[in-house]
Design a protein around this motif. Structure first.
Motif, PDB file in Angstrom:
ATOM      1  N   GLU A  11       0.814  -1.205   0.000  1.00  0.00           N
ATOM      2  CA  GLU A  11       0.000   0.000   0.000  1.00  0.00           C
ATOM      3  C   GLU A  11       0.845   1.252   0.000  1.00  0.00           C
ATOM      4  O   GLU A  11       1.989   1.258   0.468  1.00  0.00           O
ATOM      5  CB  GLU A  11      -0.925   0.003   1.236  1.00  0.00           C
ATOM      6  N   ILE A  22      -3.649   3.992  -0.614  1.00  0.00           N
ATOM      7  CA  ILE A  22      -3.970   3.362  -1.904  1.00  0.00           C
ATOM      8  C   ILE A  22      -3.240   2.030  -1.966  1.00  0.00           C
ATOM      9  O   ILE A  22      -2.050   1.956  -1.700  1.00  0.00           O
ATOM     10  CB  ILE A  22      -3.478   4.268  -3.053  1.00  0.00           C
ATOM     11  N   GLN A  23      -4.004   1.020  -2.320  1.00  0.00           N
ATOM     12  CA  GLN A  23      -3.398  -0.302  -2.442  1.00  0.00           C
ATOM     13  C   GLN A  23      -2.844  -0.459  -3.854  1.00  0.00           C
ATOM     14  O   GLN A  23      -3.536  -0.180  -4.835  1.00  0.00           O
ATOM     15  CB  GLN A  23      -4.474  -1.350  -2.193  1.00  0.00           C
ATOM     16  N   ILE A  24      -1.571  -0.847  -3.940  1.00  0.00           N
ATOM     17  CA  ILE A  24      -1.046  -1.071  -5.292  1.00  0.00           C
ATOM     18  C   ILE A  24      -0.718  -2.540  -5.541  1.00  0.00           C
ATOM     19  O   ILE A  24      -0.517  -2.954  -6.680  1.00  0.00           O
ATOM     20  CB  ILE A  24       0.200  -0.215  -5.585  1.00  0.00           C
TER      21      ILE A  24
END
Lengths: 916, 257
Positions: free
Chosen positions: B170, B195-197
């Motif tokens: 994240e 934000i989750q990547i």
């Protein structure tokens, strides 16, 4: 006698004017009885001499401009075209042109409808993407030309192929309150309803510090993927697939409703929650269908958003600034949408939502959209689960194809990433949920294929040659499942001409694909289909066939072997001579021979082989002299049990259709006779009339195609055998009689109407054949016609002994005449008696009866005889008494008109007199 | 008529910095007033009165900061319009906030440099029990350390190796507000976007893009003032499948450009 009467039935004009018809004079005593007039009547029957040749009313041909069967003809032609395309099921079109059955066999209006594209299904595609697509019509055209299947086809394929019988879990805060387990009457043990508060898992840990609390609050504010205020996440477990689908459709409905009531954020939230369902990959065999269902919802939202923004940018009713302001405002709103979506915390919903909104970039900046596309396809790398990643790629590729059909870079990258992910291993051991014993490898091959196929077809439809080349190189470098899938999707999607060029290296690749995902024979079949569409270069063809057949020969399962062999047989037949075809067929026979116990099950496949060989061969004629081809036919002949299942019929049809010219080879004729005999023997009490008719036609067309040239004896022998073989089918027998008559006339022609001793006896044999055959027919009319035909033939050929059945010979015999007269007199007498006995309520039946009798007499009797005239006048009075005046007037008119040239002045007088 | 700009320390900051709060009064950055119309009667109906006010700091030592609404720090500009009326009637007053943003490109243009990073167990600080950390290596880079607010934050990272499964990767954008004066300072960090990547056990050896759009409401240009600072940090959080996590922090500078 009865035969004679038939010959004289009105409406059956004699074709032979030199036949004199029966001319019977009947005279006899008439016993008086009470008649209506009370007078004593003497009845006689005297038959007039007919001059059929003179009486015949010649039909005058009229020129026409339009063919009454035009429509039918068109259809037949169309179907003939179809036949050549659908090689697997040949029909016997060229031989029997029955306009009715050809209409029936052809595409009837109903199947036409089925075949046509459904105008409604087209609408299912999101209009947003559609509009974007319409912007580039040319590209769309190019797609339809290529092997590109539409999303609808793909969608339908996935939905029908990936199902589950297991239970599913549905999580959403938008579930209806009524949607509880109780209301669905779910058995208690399956009821799983959990609720949780709106705080996400991470924030439930007790003892949160101040900053954590704030963070939680902010997260709730910032991100949209959390639940709506006060919303409760419901998790409903134990759902069947139908229930799951139903729920999703319900959400779709709710999304639309929310949107329409201006609750756009709610609509977005619903979409996000639906996408979240995709972050659970088990059960794997249902995931593709789940994906498709969720995509439907996303498409709905995407099209709503796009339409709204588009409308905004186009509307010009802004008080100030005109349309430009509207455009700017629309751009601002579009950006807001992207900002909203960009703040979604979880990767999967963010990715899918942004992809869904990609078409909206066209309102801001197309280039930005293209950049976003390649970024999105790279972002998928962050999805650890290869299955989830694969389907996300499929979606992004699909949307990418909508906004920028010419971009291929992102697709190539996606494919590379896809392969890379597969190399890392699939789901961990033991975790995958097996579907009813389906083993892991084949499940993997199954679920991973659709996304790759989609990406490959997107690539194949627009990428330049060198990109496709690079994919081929990747195939060569690949390994395991990835390589297998890549090769199979390449074969399934790339242009035929490309594959044809690379056929040889592809064959080596297939040989090296050891992974048990897509089986080797399936790959070989796909390759075969391609090279059948576009031929490889000449010099590669033989090495290719050798390489391929080496692999085919090793296919263990006979069924698989036969299907693959069939496809490659087409290739062989197209590009090589019958010798090679024969060699292949020899191999096939060897295979089937080793598997004799299951012979029957392979018949359809072998039939397909026969027809493939015949359809595609450049020289079908030589095929019939090939050892193994005949060997193959032998297989079908070995037992007649197969006759009922249509295989034998198929073989016969194929042979008849594709055999060039007539059958002259006795061995082949013998084969066919046996096959047709089996067909004939399969007819039983349960056979429908229609089937009977079709079989008869088939056999007839076979019989008519047999031609031994000048060897008339052999021809007759064949007809004798055929009669023995097809004794149950009258139409076949009729046809045989006609053939034999033709044979006799052919002999007559050859001998220039002067028979030698030998030919005379041959012709007599023919005549005998006819007279033996005809009596066994059921229909008397047919029998009579054939008697006439064969009698004529016999007469021409001077077989007087055989003309026995002809009417002209004993029709004129005085004894017969006398007999007939007597019978007719008795009959007439009885009828008159009957008319007299009709009284009371039956009296009204007198009229028609008397009228018919009157016509009978007028038509057949010799009215020049005074006795006959007397009877006639009597009956006329009956007619006048009982019949309707209109009928009487009509009859009178007719008689007055016709009596002139028939010289029946007396009759005309009688009629006029009656009137007076 | 007058315009007031003020800087306040949020009353919500409790405890430690209470004393400071009390001591630091709102700083007035700008304060001007101008008479837009002379005394007299305004005719009935709608009357538009044009006005103009130059945005000049109160003194040469003061800088006009961008509008900012934080948890502890607030930079707010507003216009107030007073209508003074005769003794008998009450004065009428209306206040409206307006937003001050720097002109794009007005920030000092520093050289953009790629920030490479490598996260290994050895690079970690504040580790209590090193034995429990799985062996792993994550390499990557941020495209720069200075990001324009209108552009996304970009870079990429690669999980080169990791012996444990990963459950999530994240990006955490953290805002650090520092309030201070000569007596001392206090530093409060708050997450403003996460934000989750990476989701699940991501592929090894493949570059995952780092991409984050800055949320418009909660970001502003990095600001350093004598009495307060607004700074931003990016945390890269790697969560293992046993819920242990590793965080690497990068200070980033946001500019208006």
């Amino acid at each position: 006698m009865d035969r004679a009467a038939e010959a004289l039935t009105p409406g059956t004009p004699s074709r032979y004017p030199y036949f004199t018809s029966l001319s019977l004079a009947i005279s006899g005593p008439y016993k008086p009885n009470n008649n209506p007039s009370g007078r004593i009547m003497s009845v006689v029957w005297k038959i007039r001499v007919r001059q059929w040749g003179l009486e015949k009313n010649p039909l005058i041909p009229e020129p026409t401009t339009s063919h009454p069967l035009q429509g039918v003809k068109d259809r037949t032609l169309k179907q003939a075209g179809l036949v050549y395309e659908k090689k697997s099921r040949p029909t016997v079109q060229p031989m029997m042109i029955d306009p009715l059955s050809s209409v029936l066999d052809g595409p009837d209006p109903l199947s036409d409808l089925l075949g046509a594209s459904d105008p409604l299904s087209g609408k299912a595609f999101p209009s947003a993407s559609r509009q974007a697509m319409e912007a580039d019509k040319d590209t769309e055209m190019a797609i339809t030309d290529s092997r590109h299947s539409t999303w609808e086809q793909h969608r339908a394929f996935i939905l029908s192929n990936f199902t589950t019988t297991g239970t599913l879990t549905f999580t959403s805060s938008f579930l209806q309150p009524s949607d509880s387990a109780e209301s669905r009457a779910v058995p208690l043990h399956r009821r799983v309803v959990k609720t949780q508060t709106a705080v996400t898992e991470r924030h439930r840990t007790p003892g949160m510090s101040g900053s954590e609390r704030i963070r939680a609050r902010l997260e709730q504010l910032d991100t949209l993927d959390e639940m709506s205020g006060g919303g409760v996440v419901r998790e409903v477990g134990g759902l069947t697939q139908e229930e799951f689908t139903h729920r999703l459709n319900g959400l779709k409905q709710e999304l639309t409703e929310a949107w329409q009531s201006d609750q756009r954020v709610k609509a977005l939230k619903i979409a996000i929650q639906c996408v979240k369902l995709l972050s659970l990959s088990v059960p794997e065999h249902f995931y593709p269908s789940k994906f498709v269902l969720v995509i439907d919802i996303l498409d709905t939202l995407a099209s709503l958003v796009y339409q709204r923004l588009k409308f905004k940018s186009q509307s010009e009713n802004f008080p100030v600034g005109g349309s430009d302001t509207g455009k700017l405002e629309a751009q601002e709103t579009t950006r807001n949408w992207f900002y909203k979506v960009a703040s979604i915390r979880e990767l999967l919903p963010r990715l899918y939502l942004e992809a869904a909104l990609l078409p909206c970039y066209s309102l801001i900046n197309v280039q930005e959209g293209e950049q976003a596309l390649s970024r999105l396809s790279r972002m998928i790398r962050g999805i650890g689960d290869p299955l989830m990643a694969a389907y996300a790629r499929m979606y992004v590729c699909r949307m990418g194809f909508v906004i920028a059909p010419t971009l291929t870079q992102h697709i190539s990258e996606s494919i590379e990433d896809f392969l890379h992910a597969l190399k890392q291993g699939l789901w961990p051991e033991g975790e995958a949920d097996m579907n009813m014993g389906e083993d892991k490898d084949s499940l993997a091959a199954r679920v991973f294929f659709p996304p790759l196929e989609w990406m490959m077809q997107c690539l194949a439809s627009c990428a330049p040659h060198h990109i496709l080349q690079s994919i081929l190189r990747q195939c060569e470098e690949g390994e395991g499942l990835g390589q297998n899938l890549l090769v199979s999707s390449l074969l399934a999607t790339f242009p035929h001409h490309f594959i044809a060029l690379q056929a040889l290296p592809l064959t080596h690749l297939i040989a090296g694909c050891s992974y048990p995902g897509k089986l080797q024979h399936e790959l070989l079949s796909s390759l075969g289909v391609c090279v059948n569409q576009a031929a490889p270069p000449q010099q590669q063809q033989l090495p290719l066939l050798n390489a391929v057949w080496k692999l085919i020969a090793r296919v263990p399962n006979t069924k698989d072997y036969l299907s693959t062999a069939g496809i490659w047989l087409e290739f062989t037949a197209k590009h090589f001579t019958s010798v090679e075809v024969n060699t292949l067929l020899g191999d096939v026979l060897k295979h089937v021979g080793t598997d004799r116990s299951h012979d029957q099950t392979h018949y359809p496949a072998m039939l397909a082989l026969v027809s493939t060989a015949l359809t595609n061969s450049t020289d079908p004629h030589s095929l019939f002299s090939m050892k193994h081809f005949l060997g193959l036919l032998n297989v079908f002949q070995r037992d007649s049990v197969s006759a009922g299942d249509g295989v034998t019929r198929g073989v016969v049809e194929a042979l008849l259709t594709h055999h060039p010219g007539d059958f002259t080879d006795p061995i082949l004729v013998q084969h066919l006779l046996t096959l047709c005999g089996a067909l004939h023997d399969s007819i039983n009490a349960l056979t429908t009339d229609d089937e009977r008719r079709q079989l008869s036609q088939l056999i007839i067309s076979f019989i008519r195609q047999v031609n031994f040239g000048r060897d008339f004896e052999q021809q007759l022998d064949f007809y004798v055998n055929a009669r023995a073989a097809f004794s149950n089918l009258d139409t076949v027998l009729v046809s045989l009689v006609q053939c034999v008559c033709r044979l006799a006339m052919a002999t007559w022609n050859v001998m220039h109407s002067q028979h030698s001793g030998k030919t005379a006896s041959f012709v007599r044999a023919c005549a005998a054949y006819c007279f033996i055959t005809v009596p066994s027919l059921a229909y008397s009319t047919t029998r009579l016609k054939l008697y006439l035909l064969s009698g004529t033939v016999a007469l021409i050929n001077n077989c007087l002994g055989q003309v026995e059945g002809n009417d002209s010979l004993y029709g004129g015999d005085p004894k017969v005449q006398q007999e007939a007269e007597q019978l007719c007199t008795t009959l007439l007498h009885n009828i008159l008696l009957h008319i007299q006995s009709l009284t009371g309520i039956h009296e009204k039946r007198c009229g028609p009866l008397a009228f018919s009798l009157f016509w009978c007499i007028v038509t057949w009797c010799d009215l020049t005889q005074p006795q006959m005239m007397k009877v006639t006048s009597q009956i006329w009075s009956l007619v006048l008494k009982h019949c309707h005046p209109e009928t009487v007037v009509q009859a009178r008119d007719w008689i007055s008109r016709h009596s002139v040239h028939q010289k029946h002045t007396s009759l005309a007088q009688l009629v006029r007199h009656g009137q007076a | 008529m007058d315009g007031i700009a003020s800087v306040q320390l949020s009353p919500r900051s409790a405890g430690l910095i209470e004393s400071l709060v009390n001591s630091s009064k709102p700083i007035s950055l700008i304060s001007q007033s101008v008479e837009v119309t002379k005394s007299g009667r305004i005719p009935s109906g709608q009357t538009e009165i044009p006005f103009e006010l130059p945005l000049n700091p109160r003194s040469s030592s003061k800088i006009l900061y961008e509008t900012y609404h934080g948890v502890y720090i607030m930079v707010q500009y507003s216009l107030r319009c007073d209508i003074k009326r005769s003794l008998l009637a009450k004065d009428v007053s209306k206040s409206q906030e307006f937003i001050v943003e720097y002109k794009p490109g007005s920030g000092d243009s520093e050289e953009e440099k790629v920030v490479n990073f490598e996260i290994r167990p050895e690079t970690l600080q504040n580790v209590r029990d090193r034995a429990r950390i799985p062996q792993f290596l994550v390499r990557g880079h941020l495209d720069t350390s200075i990001f324009p607010l209108s552009k996304p934050l970009t870079g990429e990272l690669t999980v080169c190796e990791c012996e444990r499964g990963i459950s999530s990767i994240e990006l955490q954008l953290v805002r650090v507000e520092t309030c201070g004066s000569t007596e001392g300072y206090t530093r409060e960090a708050s997450e403003i976007q996460n934000i989750q990547i990476g989701e699940g056990d991501v592929c090894r050896g493949i570059a995952i893009p780092i991409y984050m759009v800055f949320p418009r409401l909660f970001t502003c240009a990095t600001t350093v003032a004598p009495s307060f600072k607004i700074e931003f940090e990016l945390n890269i959080v790697i969560i293992f499948d046993n819920d242990h996590l590793v965080v690497e922090t990068f200070p980033i500078k946001l500019i208006r450009s």
